[in-house]
Design a protein around this motif. Structure first.
Motif, short mmCIF file in Angstrom:
data_model
loop_
_atom_site.label_atom_id
_atom_site.label_comp_id
_atom_site.label_asym_id
_atom_site.label_seq_id
_atom_site.Cartn_x
_atom_site.Cartn_y
_atom_site.Cartn_z
N ALA A 132 -6.76 -2.49 6.73
CA ALA A 132 -6.91 -1.19 6.05
C ALA A 132 -5.96 -1.09 4.84
CB ALA A 132 -6.66 -0.04 7.01
N ARG A 133 -4.84 -1.78 4.89
CA ARG A 133 -3.93 -1.75 3.74
C ARG A 133 -4.51 -2.52 2.55
NH1 ARG A 133 1.84 -0.82 3.97
NH2 ARG A 133 2.34 0.14 5.95
N TYR A 134 -5.07 -3.71 2.85
CA TYR A 134 -5.38 -4.62 1.74
C TYR A 134 -6.85 -4.92 1.50
CZ TYR A 134 -0.39 -5.29 1.97
OH TYR A 134 0.96 -5.06 1.97
N ARG A 135 -7.75 -4.61 2.43
CA ARG A 135 -9.16 -4.93 2.22
C ARG A 135 -10.09 -3.72 2.33
NH1 ARG A 135 -6.97 -8.34 0.27
NH2 ARG A 135 -7.13 -10.62 0.48
N ILE B 225 -0.84 1.34 9.85
CA ILE B 225 -2.04 1.15 9.01
C ILE B 225 -2.73 -0.18 9.30
CG2 ILE B 225 -2.90 1.09 6.64
CD1 ILE B 225 -0.46 2.81 5.84
N PRO C 222 -9.03 -0.16 1.99
CA PRO C 222 -8.04 0.94 1.88
C PRO C 222 -8.64 2.33 1.99
CG PRO C 222 -8.40 -0.12 -0.25
CD PRO C 222 -9.11 -0.96 0.77
N GLU C 223 -9.97 2.43 1.80
CA GLU C 223 -10.57 3.78 1.92
C GLU C 223 -10.38 4.35 3.32
OE1 GLU C 223 -12.17 0.96 1.26
OE2 GLU C 223 -14.12 0.82 2.26
N TYR D 43 0.88 -1.17 0.00
CA TYR D 43 0.00 0.00 0.00
C TYR D 43 0.92 1.21 0.00
CZ TYR D 43 -3.26 3.54 1.68
OH TYR D 43 -4.00 4.68 1.81
N ALA E 206 -7.59 3.84 5.27
CA ALA E 206 -6.22 4.36 5.29
C ALA E 206 -6.14 5.64 4.45
CB ALA E 206 -5.25 3.31 4.75
N ASP E 207 -6.79 5.63 3.28
CA ASP E 207 -6.78 6.83 2.42
C ASP E 207 -7.34 8.03 3.18
OD1 ASP E 207 -5.97 5.11 0.43
OD2 ASP E 207 -7.88 5.09 -0.65
#
Ligand code: SF4
Ligand code: SF4
Length: 371
Positions: free
Chosen positions: A155-158, A151, A160-161, A137, A163-164
């Motif tokens: 949140a990195r891989y499933r 993160i 991500p919104e 990510y 983390a964004d």
């Protein structure tokens, strides 16, 4: 925990089963509290049933694993609702989820585990993340910043919104932050599924990275990661905070309130495990009108995805989330908001058919920030 300590806690359970209902709730409705027992229906799936299984294993009355036994032990979200209720009516202070984790550890030692959980451990060994993903990510990072955002795999891989949104909030509020160049899984899923032996390496790596970063505060959007750092990592001399705590203390963020009525879903690790109930509500009130569902705070109904349940028993996980969606609709909310990527992922999946919107607190804050 020592064997005698465990047995003492088990023998304190009088099998009253009051931990399965929210009867003392001020709304005086007898609503279910234990998703596992409610979904599967057998006594073995409720807390006292699992304690009895643990006693029988420790006292040598069970020597072979059956499919039913493995299901009763592992199809539990470790949500802690049973513990909160039991604590109010007995003097036992030993956490039931911790006992259930000990039970899983005991089973893993005997080789009685689920292949799904073993596969997750293998993925973590290979890729250092719980989903076995090989890409990174991407996020910018300001070398030497006081704030570090951990993160987390989900949140990195499933999702991500989430983390964004957190990164955009930092940018919009002109807060310099670091993200770890080489962030590894915190180990939560391994600890919750009894695979404790595989955690040491992950923990040592993350501690080393954080110490080298020089950060003073580590921010988490994942309550599972935060709880793992709080309870399963040694003190690193840095401050650990959830995104909602971090945002609350910023004071006036100059947000524009959205015309939305929302309900807040307490994530189990954030609420019952870490006692963080008010900060997410305080942040949310800045950006939307917040209503409460019938089961909230200590009495919150679990979303159904924790404790390794989402990966191994998805039907149960989605049923539990579906019950929460019904409760949100009953409260008349436009959207269901939580503060955990696991909750969001599972609730969103269950909400798809219902057309209910699901968000994380940081998504609404990001949307409401001017600029
Ligand atoms: S409330 Fe406590 S004592 Fe009663 S059945 Fe549940 S775990 Fe046992
Ligand atoms: S931790 Fe949650 S799912 Fe597990 S027995 Fe207790 S109330 Fe039920």
């Amino acid at each position: 925990m020592e064997r005698e300590e465990i047995l003492s806690a088990i023998y304190h359970c009088v099998k009253c089963k009051l931990c399965s209902i929210s009867s003392f709730h001020p709304n005086e409705e007898w609503l279910p509290l234990c998703p596992s027992g409610r979904f599967y229906g057998y006594q073995a799936f409720y807390a006292p049933g699992k304690l009895e299984i643990f006693r029988e294993i420790l006292e040598g009355e069970i020597s072979e694993p059956t499919e039913g036994l493995l299901k009763a032990v592992y199809a539990c979200t470790l949500c802690g609702a049973c513990y909160e209720k039991c604590k109010q009516i007995t003097s036992v202070e030993i956490s039931l989820p911790e006992l259930f984790e000990e039970l899983r550890e005991e089973l893993v030692k005997k080789g009685w585990f689920l292949d799904t959980h073993k596969n997750i451990a293998e993925k973590i060994k290979e890729t250092r993340n719980a989903y076995g993903e090989n890409y990174k990510y991407e996020a910018k990072s300001f070398y030497g910043a006081d704030v570090l955002y951990f993160i987390g795999c989900t949140a990195r891989y499933r999702v991500p919104e989430i983390a964004d949104a957190m990164l955009k909030i930092f940018d919009k509020l002109a807060i310099k932050y670091q993200v770890m160049e080489d962030e590894w899984c915190c180990g939560s899923v391994l600890l919750r599924t009894g695979q404790v032996g595989d955690v040491k390496e992950l923990r040592e790596h993350n501690i080393e990275e954080i110490k080298n970063s020089g950060a003073k505060t580590v921010v988490f959007t994942c309550p599972g990661c935060l709880m793992t750092f709080e309870k399963n990592y040694p003190d690193m001399g840095v401050e650990l905070v959830h995104s909602s705590q971090f945002l609350t203390r910023l004071g006036d963020m100059k947000v524009k309130k959205q015309g939305m009525e929302v309900v807040y879903h307490d994530p189990c690790h954030l609420g019952r495990d870490l006692g963080i109930y008010e900060e997410p509500r305080a942040v949310l009130k800045e950006v939307a009108d917040v209503k409460e569902m019938k089961r909230e705070r200590e009495q919150a109904w679990c979303c159904g995805s924790g404790g390794g349940v989402k990966s191994a028993f998805d039907d149960f996980a989605l049923w539990s989330a579906g019950e929460r969606i019904k409760e949100a609709k009953e409260a008349g909310a436009d959207a269901l908001v939580s503060a955990c990527p696991f909750c969001k992922r599972n609730l969103r999946e269950a909400a798809e058919k219902e057309g209910t919107e699901v968000y994380d607190v940081v998504e609404l804050v990001n949307r409401s920030l001017e600029g």
